[in-house]
Write an enzyme that holds these catalytic residues in place. Structure first.
Site, mmCIF file in Angstrom:
data_model
loop_
_atom_site.group_PDB
_atom_site.id
_atom_site.type_symbol
_atom_site.label_atom_id
_atom_site.label_comp_id
_atom_site.label_asym_id
_atom_site.label_seq_id
_atom_site.Cartn_x
_atom_site.Cartn_y
_atom_site.Cartn_z
ATOM 1 N N ARG A 259 9.922 -13.794 39.199
ATOM 2 C CA ARG A 259 9.399 -15.042 39.909
ATOM 3 C C ARG A 259 8.201 -14.598 41.028
ATOM 4 N NH1 ARG A 259 11.444 -13.610 44.729
ATOM 5 N NH2 ARG A 259 13.517 -12.895 44.782
ATOM 6 N N GLY B 88 7.250 -14.392 45.024
ATOM 7 C CA GLY B 88 8.002 -14.295 46.047
ATOM 8 C C GLY B 88 8.371 -12.746 46.406
ATOM 9 N N GLN B 89 9.257 -12.488 47.494
ATOM 10 C CA GLN B 89 9.603 -11.293 47.813
ATOM 11 C C GLN B 89 10.953 -10.919 47.529
ATOM 12 O OE1 GLN B 89 7.343 -9.867 51.253
ATOM 13 N NE2 GLN B 89 6.415 -11.668 51.280
ATOM 14 N N TYR B 90 11.928 -10.154 48.404
ATOM 15 C CA TYR B 90 13.258 -9.890 48.286
ATOM 16 C C TYR B 90 13.928 -11.430 48.691
ATOM 17 C CZ TYR B 90 12.585 -5.053 47.059
ATOM 18 O OH TYR B 90 12.256 -3.869 46.699
ATOM 19 N N TYR C 113 18.148 -12.625 48.694
ATOM 20 C CA TYR C 113 19.895 -12.428 48.226
ATOM 21 C C TYR C 113 20.459 -13.558 47.468
ATOM 22 C CZ TYR C 113 25.063 -12.590 49.211
ATOM 23 O OH TYR C 113 26.304 -12.605 48.911
ATOM 24 N N GLY D 183 11.392 -19.807 44.745
ATOM 25 C CA GLY D 183 10.781 -18.800 44.086
ATOM 26 C C GLY D 183 10.687 -19.296 42.441
ATOM 27 N N GLY E 110 13.831 -21.072 40.498
ATOM 28 C CA GLY E 110 13.865 -22.376 41.397
ATOM 29 C C GLY E 110 14.087 -22.243 42.662
ATOM 30 N N CYS F 134 12.427 -12.685 52.156
ATOM 31 C CA CYS F 134 11.176 -13.040 51.893
ATOM 32 C C CYS F 134 10.209 -12.443 52.738
ATOM 33 C CB CYS F 134 11.120 -14.798 51.975
ATOM 34 S SG CYS F 134 12.437 -15.529 51.076
#
Length: 229
Positions: free
Chosen positions: A76, A78-80, A82, A150, A161, A179
């Site tokens: 997707r 975006g970044q990291y 949880y 994301g 989503g 993020c």
């Protein structure tokens, strides 16, 4: 005249945590079937076991504790982020080919959906320029993220989503820079004094969905990156 969409998406519910690879396989199969007109659009409400996922823009240095939970490459945007118990995820599998083919409008609609859903719990969620997700002003110059967004597209069908923090263990976010934003924290409904269940959130998501997604997006072609159209 603005037309409405004739068919409501199928709402899918999982009451126990779903392994991330299984969820991705399900979404990919469903997206392909939607594209072939062999399945309805779908909204899947679920939770994952405690994991970290990396989006296409993830910076490896933002994974501060790689041994804490399993880490998955998500595909997707975006970044990291949880995922874990107490965080409700809505995987949104919609055919944007029938909804205007406007990716920015789609992401804006996802943000509106989260904002309207939070408002049903008397929480004011807000956008922030240059930051993905939905934020809550905590006063005295402090703000925290309560929802992440994301998405990915395949042949104009969306998947992945949104995620909204109901009552997760907030210290589980400490193993990453969520993020990619280190200046602000994360929060949840419970952290803000709202006692709610994931079922309460599911009901609110279903209640607010038609007002946001009941008509096509405006037809403006975009060239999204890293989406796979």
């Amino acid at each position: 005249m603005t037309r409405t969409l004739d068919t409501e998406p199928e709402w899918i519910f999982s009451d126990t945590p779903v392994a991330y690879p299984d969820a991705v396989r399900f979404m990919e199969d469903r997206v392909a079937a939607i594209h072939r007109n062999e399945a309805r659009e779908g909204i899947w409400l679920l939770e994952h076991p405690a994991i970290y996922t990396a989006g296409s823009s993830a910076d490896p240095t933002d994974l501060k504790d790689p041994e804490r939970f399993p880490v998955f490459q998500s595909g997707r945007g975006g970044q990291y982020t949880y995922h874990g118990p107490g965080q409700r995820i809505a995987y949104v599998m919609l055919n944007l080919g029938q909804r205007g083919r406007d990716v920015r409008a789609f992401v804006h609609a996802l943000e509106d959906w989260v904002i309207q859903t939070l408002w049903t719990f008397n929480i004011t969620g807000e956008r922030r320029e240059g930051r993905v997700g939905i934020w809550v002003d905590q006063g005295h110059g402090r703000e925290a993220k309560i929802a992440a967004i994301g998405v990915r597209l395949r042949k104009w069908v969306s998947y992945h989503g949104i995620s909204i923090n109901v009552d997760p263990e907030l210290d589980h976010f400490d193993g990453i820079v969520p993020c990619g934003i280190s200046q602000h924290g994360v929060t949840s409904l419970l952290d803000l004094g709202v006692t709610a269940t994931v079922t309460d959130l599911d009901n609110a998501l279903m209640e607010t969905f038609p007002a946001v997604f009941g008509k096509p997006f405006r037809s403006v072609m975009q060239e999204p990156d890293p989406f796979d159209i």
